[in-house]
Design an enzyme around this catalytic site. Structure first.
Site, short mmCIF file in Angstrom:
data_model
loop_
_atom_site.label_atom_id
_atom_site.label_comp_id
_atom_site.label_asym_id
_atom_site.label_seq_id
_atom_site.Cartn_x
_atom_site.Cartn_y
_atom_site.Cartn_z
N ASN A 180 0.84 -1.19 0.00
CA ASN A 180 0.00 0.00 0.00
C ASN A 180 0.88 1.24 0.00
O ASN A 180 1.30 1.71 1.05
CB ASN A 180 -0.91 -0.03 1.23
CG ASN A 180 -1.95 1.08 1.20
OD1 ASN A 180 -2.01 1.86 0.24
ND2 ASN A 180 -2.77 1.15 2.24
N ASN A 192 -5.74 6.51 -0.95
CA ASN A 192 -6.68 6.03 -1.97
C ASN A 192 -7.32 4.69 -1.60
O ASN A 192 -7.96 4.06 -2.43
CB ASN A 192 -5.99 5.94 -3.35
CG ASN A 192 -4.88 4.90 -3.39
OD1 ASN A 192 -4.73 4.10 -2.45
ND2 ASN A 192 -4.10 4.90 -4.45
N ASP A 193 -7.14 4.25 -0.36
CA ASP A 193 -7.71 2.94 0.03
C ASP A 193 -9.23 2.94 -0.12
O ASP A 193 -9.82 1.99 -0.60
CB ASP A 193 -7.35 2.60 1.48
CG ASP A 193 -5.85 2.45 1.68
OD1 ASP A 193 -5.10 2.63 0.69
OD2 ASP A 193 -5.42 2.16 2.81
N GLY A 247 -6.21 -2.27 0.11
CA GLY A 247 -5.62 -0.94 -0.08
C GLY A 247 -4.31 -0.90 -0.84
O GLY A 247 -3.75 0.16 -1.07
N ASP A 275 -1.76 -0.83 -3.96
CA ASP A 275 -1.93 0.00 -5.16
C ASP A 275 -0.68 0.01 -6.04
O ASP A 275 0.34 -0.62 -5.71
CB ASP A 275 -2.32 1.42 -4.74
CG ASP A 275 -1.46 1.94 -3.61
OD1 ASP A 275 -0.26 1.64 -3.60
OD2 ASP A 275 -1.99 2.64 -2.71
N ASP A 334 -7.35 -13.07 -19.70
CA ASP A 334 -8.10 -13.93 -18.79
C ASP A 334 -9.07 -14.82 -19.56
O ASP A 334 -9.49 -14.47 -20.66
CB ASP A 334 -8.87 -13.01 -17.85
CG ASP A 334 -9.59 -13.76 -16.74
OD1 ASP A 334 -8.90 -14.39 -15.93
OD2 ASP A 334 -10.84 -13.70 -16.69
N GLU A 361 -5.04 -17.30 -20.82
CA GLU A 361 -5.31 -18.25 -19.74
C GLU A 361 -6.12 -19.41 -20.30
O GLU A 361 -7.30 -19.28 -20.58
CB GLU A 361 -6.09 -17.58 -18.60
CG GLU A 361 -6.29 -18.53 -17.43
CD GLU A 361 -7.47 -18.17 -16.53
OE1 GLU A 361 -7.52 -18.67 -15.40
OE2 GLU A 361 -8.36 -17.40 -16.95
CA CA Z 1 -3.80 2.48 -1.21
#
Ligand code: CA
Length: 617
Positions: free
Chosen positions: A136, A141-142, A161, A163, A330, A359
């Site tokens: 984090n 920005n969490d 959280g 990033d 994906d 994938e």
């Molecule tokens: Ca964060």
């Protein structure tokens, strides 16, 4: 003074364009000049925009067609842009009855640099991490106001959280391990409800925007640049099979066939084998391809040509905008196979140095090899144009090698049998190989939480054919969490990634003795791999496992590496005579972890429970 006043007046005048006034959404937000394709499809979304008609009167730019969606809040404008058009802004005129308005659209200059869009190959080692769980870097920005899901670090399935800034701050840690590429699980906006918990990123709600809890588009671009400066490549995770149910389209679908109808097809069967099954029923095919991945992930219908173009163009935009080196796509086997092939072909013809891994989570080598470009044999006419597949077969083989007794078809033989089918692949050196990832259990626990097993498996991963991918935490022998944590059990935080953590695994002093031991091992072997031409480009020659020992060689004209996996609880003798085909002309070998040398002029012993890597001399 007068100039300053004029400047301020221009900057702060409330000049609101017509597009802003109409709250028009414009995608892509901008484009580039001299792109590999002349085509550009602009999506306009806003109240009744479908009633308006576009006109473009700019030399070199031709209006090919315009289409209104089934919702009249969409207008799709197809342009052809000649390579002669220079960068800057051009005007699209929109008229409805007696009204006319203009829309400015920007064409940026392409950034050409050799360290952009580099691709990835068997000379690389990919480090896979989940941004929410790695570090984090920005606690501010969490939880973002206006977004549905706040951070909840005490919930194994919640947002923690982590990033982009957190990854950026630990690039030295990744590079120091010997990794050469970073694959982040998806970073597109996933503004899903708190009940759904989309910290993993596979439920996009806006494909042109980085999730603000991870950072901004600009931060992502800066991240890619920083990686390139450090000699690390970046692989972006994308999903064209589905979106999140909170995607802005869901309020107002552009066309009636934008999605597959969940009421008709239900959820997918997850049975990827059906896509390549010559005897598949329509029922099974529809379940796989048209069923929804989960209730919160609406299934896209790429048979809609406008949607196909939108998705392909979105990929080209990210490659050009950010400079990424590769894509991990994906759920590759779930959408229409023809659409995926078209996507791969168009992306790679636009960016020939780029690479893509799909994938392909299927059950056998034959199912897996179906998805690789130019598959040999049984011609059903299908070519995926996909260079790299995720080689689940090698993962299954390693898992079984350590969890079964050695026998005719069991234990170590699984590895031999998997590799001995390589003629089914057009290019097995391009397979992405791995011990674990964010969807399967932590390999340390899969192998019985035995550190010697983990090292043996890791040495195998670093020396067999293919492009190795390492899941974050495996270098520290992360354990699987309690099953009550669900997927969170395999997605633990890196201790030290969060302010206030009691210890930091990013520093040697913060590691437990088990973590230190594995970290040191991974660092040594992975950095050695960086220098080994025989591993990057060499051929593979192996011997049938005998007495629970597997011996193989990687070699070029100049370099030769011998690898011995001894699964026994006791030391084993290695016969010079048996391996003379590869040992002839070599008198000694250096074991790369200990740097100790042995003589190859006679038989030698290898210790119990170990994989030894020798450079021949
Ligand atoms: Ca964060």
């Amino acid at each position: 003074m007068k100039h300053l006043f004029t400047f301020l007046l221009i900057c702060f005048s409330p000049i609101v364009s017509w597009a802003q006034e109409q709250n028009l959404r414009i995608e892509p937000p901008f484009w580039y000049t001299k792109m590999p394709t002349t085509e550009l499809q602009i999506m306009l979304h806003g109240k009744d925009i479908g009633l308006w008609r576009a006109k473009v009167d700019v030399p070199g730019i031709r209006l090919v067609q315009q289409q209104v969606g089934d919702s009249q809040n969409y207008l799709f404008i197809d342009l052809s842009i000649s390579p002669e058009v220079s960068d800057g802004t051009f005007t699209i005129e929109l008229s409805h009855q007696t009204k006319t308005n203009t829309l400015d659209y920007e064409l940026k200059k392409r950034i050409r640099a050799t360290n952009r869009n580099q691709g990835f190959s068997s000379a690389d080692v990919i480090y896979l991490l989940m941004p929410d769980r790695f570090a984090n870097g920005n606690p501010n920005n969490d939880t973002v106001e206006g977004m549905l899901e706040p951070a909840r670090r005490d919930d194994p399935s919640g947002r923690h959280g982590g990033d982009i800034q957190g990854v950026l701050e630990h690039l030295d840690y990744i590079k120091d391990l010997g990794m050469t590429a970073v694959w982040l699980t998806p970073v597109f906006e996933n503004d899903q409800t708190p009940e759904y918990k989309a910290y993993h990123g596979y439920a996009a709600t806006d494909m042109y925007k980085i999730d603000r809890r991870f950072g901004s588009n600009e931060e992502f671009v800066a991240f890619v640049e920083a990686c390139h400066k450090k000699g690390l490549k970046v692989i972006m995770d994308m999903i064209h099979n589905h979106i999140g149910d909170q995607h802005w389209w869901m309020e107002d679908l552009p066309f009636n066939n934008w999605l597959h109808d969940q009421e008709v097809y239900g959820n997918t069967s997850y049975r990827g084998s059906v896509a390549s099954d010559p005897y598949a029923s329509q029922y099974d095919y529809d379940k796989l391809v048209k069923g929804w991945f989960v209730n919160e992930m609406p299934d896209l219908d790429q048979s809609n040509e406008v949607l196909s173009k939108y998705l392909i163009q979105n990929t080209l935009w990210w490659i050009e905008y950010s400079g990424i080196d590769g894509i991990r796509m994906d759920t590759y086997v779930y959408p229409y196979a023809d659409y995926m092939a078209r996507w791969a072909k168009e992306v790679l013809s636009a960016y020939p140095t780029f690479n893509i891994v799909g994938e392909s989570w299927v059950e056998s080598v034959a199912h897996e090899s179906y998805w690789q470009k130019d598959k040999p044999g049984e011609e059903d006419g299908y070519n995926s144009f996909l260079p790299s597949v995720t080689d689940f077969q090698i993962q299954f083989a390693v898992r079984d090698a350590f969890n079964q007794d050695f026998g005719w078809t069991t234990g170590l033989m699984n590895i031999y049998y998997a590799l001995s089918q390589d003629r089914l692949y057009s290019d097995p050196m391009k397979n992405v190989i791995f011990l674990d990832n964010h969807d399967i259990g932590r390999i340390y626990s899969t192998l019985g939480e035995n550190i010697e097993h983990l090292k043996m498996a890791y040495a195998f991963l670093m020396t067999t054919r293919g492009i190795p991918q390492v899941y974050y935490g495996t270098e520290l022998a992360f354990e699987q969490g309690p099953s009550a944590w669900g997927d969170g059990a395999k997605r633990a935080e890196m201790p030290g990634g969060w302010l206030g953590d009691e210890r930091s695994v990013f520093d040697a002093s913060g590691r437990t003795s088990k973590e230190r031991q594995m970290h040191e091992y991974v660092k040594k072997i992975t950095n050695w791999r960086k220098t080994s031409k025989a591993i990057h480009d060499g051929k593979l020659l192996h011997y049938l496992p005998e007495n629970n020992v597997y011996v193989y060689f990687r070699y070029t004209d100049k370099d030769r590496v011998m690898v011995i996996m001894n699964m026994n609880e006791s030391a084993m003798n290695i016969s010079r005579e048996k391996h003379i085909q590869m040992l002839r002309g070599y008198s000694s070998a250096k074991e790369i972890f200990s740097d100790r040398s042995i003589s190859l002029l006679k038989d030698f012993k290898v210790p119990a429970k170990t994989t030894l890597i020798y450079e021949l001399r």
